[in-house]
Design an enzyme around this catalytic site. Structure first.
Site, short mmCIF file in Angstrom:
data_model
loop_
_atom_site.label_atom_id
_atom_site.label_comp_id
_atom_site.label_asym_id
_atom_site.label_seq_id
_atom_site.Cartn_x
_atom_site.Cartn_y
_atom_site.Cartn_z
N HIS A 191 -9.11 -2.07 -4.87
CA HIS A 191 -8.01 -2.35 -3.94
C HIS A 191 -7.05 -3.37 -4.53
CE1 HIS A 191 -5.83 -2.48 -0.21
NE2 HIS A 191 -5.71 -3.78 -0.41
N ASP B 215 -3.00 -2.94 -5.03
CA ASP B 215 -1.95 -3.91 -4.71
C ASP B 215 -1.04 -4.17 -5.91
OD1 ASP B 215 -2.79 -4.27 -2.08
OD2 ASP B 215 -3.91 -6.11 -2.50
N HIS C 271 0.83 -1.20 0.00
CA HIS C 271 0.00 0.00 0.00
C HIS C 271 0.87 1.26 0.00
CE1 HIS C 271 -3.31 -2.53 2.20
NE2 HIS C 271 -3.03 -2.97 0.99
N HIS D 283 -0.62 -11.56 -4.73
CA HIS D 283 0.71 -10.96 -4.61
C HIS D 283 1.76 -11.86 -5.27
CE1 HIS D 283 -0.54 -7.63 -2.12
NE2 HIS D 283 -1.17 -8.44 -1.31
#
Length: 306
Positions: free
Chosen positions: A262, A266, A106, A289
């Site tokens: 969101h 990321d 973030h 991720h």
């Protein structure tokens, strides 16, 4: 957004740089003044303080663990990624063992989204504060600290051919394009989330209003299991959206498609670990991720990487 541009740049260049979105500026930038934020980390639940200071051209973005012997520096670089389970963790080996910093995505998204290329990020613990679960507070603090142009060029790197990574039906692809764009899709069984898509162009929508405010989210039925594994110990209804079979436990949402926004946030943070941006349309679907950083690694090792 407050901007203070260096006097070494010609006035016409200053005006052009001042109006360009952070991801699309031609020159490198750093903070005008230091900033500080503190809070608990999402997974470890520990209170930490972060100070972000200006850095020299070419230094890049890097963390410094000021609480550890020797204050080891950890570059915000894809080569330092050590863990990607529900967040991105960076680490370096030192004479005293491993120095790491967790949940960096973030903050890194806010820095790159606001156009900060060079920054010294001092942190007194192992995890970046979650704040409200988005990058909004980071972006506001960066704007308040001021942004200074540096007399060193920064350019998007043309992508000569598509690059992609996938796992089952999840993927991240980088497709040659005339301008930088990000698109993301997610698909959840919970009706309140369902199938969502967003396509974002930094040239038409400011990062600080279109992407930065989107908060992290979780699924109510997974909370106990994740906490039993030592994760999300700092998560709460104050810093994360939580969704159950009957809907959101802590509405209202900031956007109707806040969850996918969101996920795109990321992606921006994870791709920033390259240290440069490809001139491409980055498209992700049901990614993680792990896939984000796999894509950054593929681009890092490509023959056209700078």
């Amino acid at each position: 957004m407050e901007q203070v541009l260096s006097s070494s740049s010609p006035p016409s260049a200053n005006r052009s740089e001042a109006s360009a979105p952070g991801l699309l500026r031609d020159q490198q930038h750093t903070l005008t003044r230091p900033l500080a934020q503190s809070g608990v980390g999402l997974h470890l639940g520990e209170l930490t303080q972060v100070r972000i200071l200006p850095a020299q051209p070419g230094d890049g973005r890097y963390f410094v663990r000021v609480d550890l012997p020797g204050q080891p520096a950890i570059p915000a670089h894809i080569d330092q990624v050590r863990e990607t389970r529900l967040s991105t963790e960076l680490a370096v080996e030192t004479d005293d063992g491993r120095a790491s910093v967790r949940t960096v995505e973030h903050l890194l998204a806010a820095l790159v989204g606001m156009g900060i290329d060079n920054a010294r990020i001092e942190i007194d613990g192992p995890e970046v504060p979650l704040l409200d679960g988005s990058a909004q507070d980071w972006a506001r603090a960066i704007a308040a600290a001021g942004i200074t142009a540096q007399p060193v060029p920064r350019a998007l790197v043309p992508l000569p051919e598509p690059v992609w990574v996938r796992h089952d039906d999840a993927f991240v692809a980088a497709i040659p394009a005339p301008e930088l764009r990000f698109s993301y899709g997610i698909d959840f069984d919970l009706p309140a989330i369902g199938n969502q898509w967003i396509s974002w162009s930094p040239s038409t929508e400011p990062f600080e209003t279109a992407i930065a405010p989107a908060r992290t989210f979780g699924l109510a039925h997974q909370i106990d299991q994740l906490r039993s594994l030592g994760l999300i110990r700092g998560g709460s209804l104050d810093n994360a959206l939580v969704c159950g079979p009957d809907g959101w436990l802590n509405p209202p949402l900031r956007f109707s498609n806040e969850p996918v926004r969101h996920k795109l946030l990321d992606l921006v943070g994870d791709i920033s670990l390259l240290g440069w941006m490809p001139l491409a349309h980055l498209v992700a679907y049901k990614a993680s991720h792990q896939l984000h950083t796999d894509m950054a690694r593929r681009l890092r090792l490509s023959p056209f990487a700078p």
